[in-house]
Design a protein around this motif. Structure first.
Motif, PDB file in Angstrom:
ATOM      1  N   ALA A 196     -23.441  29.367 -16.848  1.00 44.63           N
ATOM      2  CA  ALA A 196     -24.536  28.802 -16.061  1.00 44.63           C
ATOM      3  C   ALA A 196     -25.495  27.994 -16.935  1.00 44.63           C
ATOM      4  O   ALA A 196     -26.147  27.077 -16.451  1.00 44.63           O
ATOM      5  CB  ALA A 196     -25.283  29.908 -15.333  1.00 44.63           C
ATOM      6  N   ASP A 197     -25.548  28.309 -18.219  1.00 45.56           N
ATOM      7  CA  ASP A 197     -26.452  27.579 -19.122  1.00 45.56           C
ATOM      8  C   ASP A 197     -25.718  26.473 -19.884  1.00 45.56           C
ATOM      9  O   ASP A 197     -26.174  26.014 -20.916  1.00 45.56           O
ATOM     10  CB  ASP A 197     -27.124  28.539 -20.094  1.00 45.56           C
ATOM     11  N   ASP A 198     -24.603  26.012 -19.347  1.00 44.63           N
ATOM     12  CA  ASP A 198     -23.814  24.954 -19.981  1.00 44.63           C
ATOM     13  C   ASP A 198     -24.694  23.743 -20.265  1.00 44.63           C
ATOM     14  O   ASP A 198     -25.407  23.261 -19.406  1.00 44.63           O
ATOM     15  CB  ASP A 198     -22.660  24.564 -19.059  1.00 44.63           C
ATOM     16  N   ASP A 199     -24.591  23.237 -21.490  1.00 47.41           N
ATOM     17  CA  ASP A 199     -25.401  22.082 -21.898  1.00 47.41           C
ATOM     18  C   ASP A 199     -24.614  20.773 -21.836  1.00 47.41           C
ATOM     19  O   ASP A 199     -25.054  19.754 -22.354  1.00 47.41           O
ATOM     20  CB  ASP A 199     -25.940  22.292 -23.300  1.00 47.41           C
ATOM     21  N   GLY A 200     -23.452  20.794 -21.243  1.00 48.59           N
ATOM     22  CA  GLY A 200     -22.624  19.597 -21.172  1.00 48.59           C
ATOM     23  C   GLY A 200     -21.504  19.596 -22.195  1.00 48.59           C
ATOM     24  O   GLY A 200     -20.580  18.803 -22.105  1.00 48.59           O
TER      25      GLY A 200
ATOM     26  N   ARG B 192     -24.152  23.433 -11.137  1.00 55.07           N
ATOM     27  CA  ARG B 192     -23.748  22.616 -12.280  1.00 55.07           C
ATOM     28  C   ARG B 192     -22.347  22.037 -12.145  1.00 55.07           C
ATOM     29  O   ARG B 192     -21.945  21.186 -12.923  1.00 55.07           O
ATOM     30  CB  ARG B 192     -23.810  23.444 -13.566  1.00 55.07           C
TER      31      ARG B 192
ATOM     32  N   ASP C 114     -25.941  29.150  -9.876  1.00 51.53           N
ATOM     33  CA  ASP C 114     -26.111  28.234 -11.011  1.00 51.53           C
ATOM     34  C   ASP C 114     -24.812  27.525 -11.363  1.00 51.53           C
ATOM     35  O   ASP C 114     -24.814  26.337 -11.681  1.00 51.53           O
ATOM     36  CB  ASP C 114     -26.646  28.978 -12.242  1.00 51.53           C
ATOM     37  N   GLN C 115     -23.694  28.239 -11.332  1.00 48.50           N
ATOM     38  CA  GLN C 115     -22.405  27.603 -11.630  1.00 48.50           C
ATOM     39  C   GLN C 115     -22.082  26.545 -10.585  1.00 48.50           C
ATOM     40  O   GLN C 115     -21.608  25.463 -10.923  1.00 48.50           O
ATOM     41  CB  GLN C 115     -21.304  28.652 -11.672  1.00 48.50           C
TER      42      GLN C 115
END
Length: 69
Positions: free
Chosen positions: A16-20, A67, A63-64
């Protein structure tokens, strides 16, 4: 895993906190399916996803899903 499942995993099975940086990692979607993809196949996947979103995305957090894609 078939092409549709690999595509869903590529879009939504990420932290969920993926930064790209996820896009830089090897993934089955690219390794097995993306090179043979067609616009018609993309449209069909999108149609299936939107037509069955509740069932297909129930295992993913909000969140997933936010994103994904």
């Amino acid at each position: 895993m078939d092409g549709f499942e690999a595509w869903l995993a590529y879009l939504f099975d990420r932290p969920a906190d993926d930064d790209g940086s996820w896009d830089d990692r090897p993934h089955e979607w690219f390794d097995r399916y993306a090179r043979r993809d067609t616009p018609a196949a993309t449209a069909q996947r999108i149609r299936e996803l939107f037509g069955n979103a509740a069932a297909l995305l129930r295992h993913h957090s909000d969140d997933q899903v936010a994103r994904g894609g």
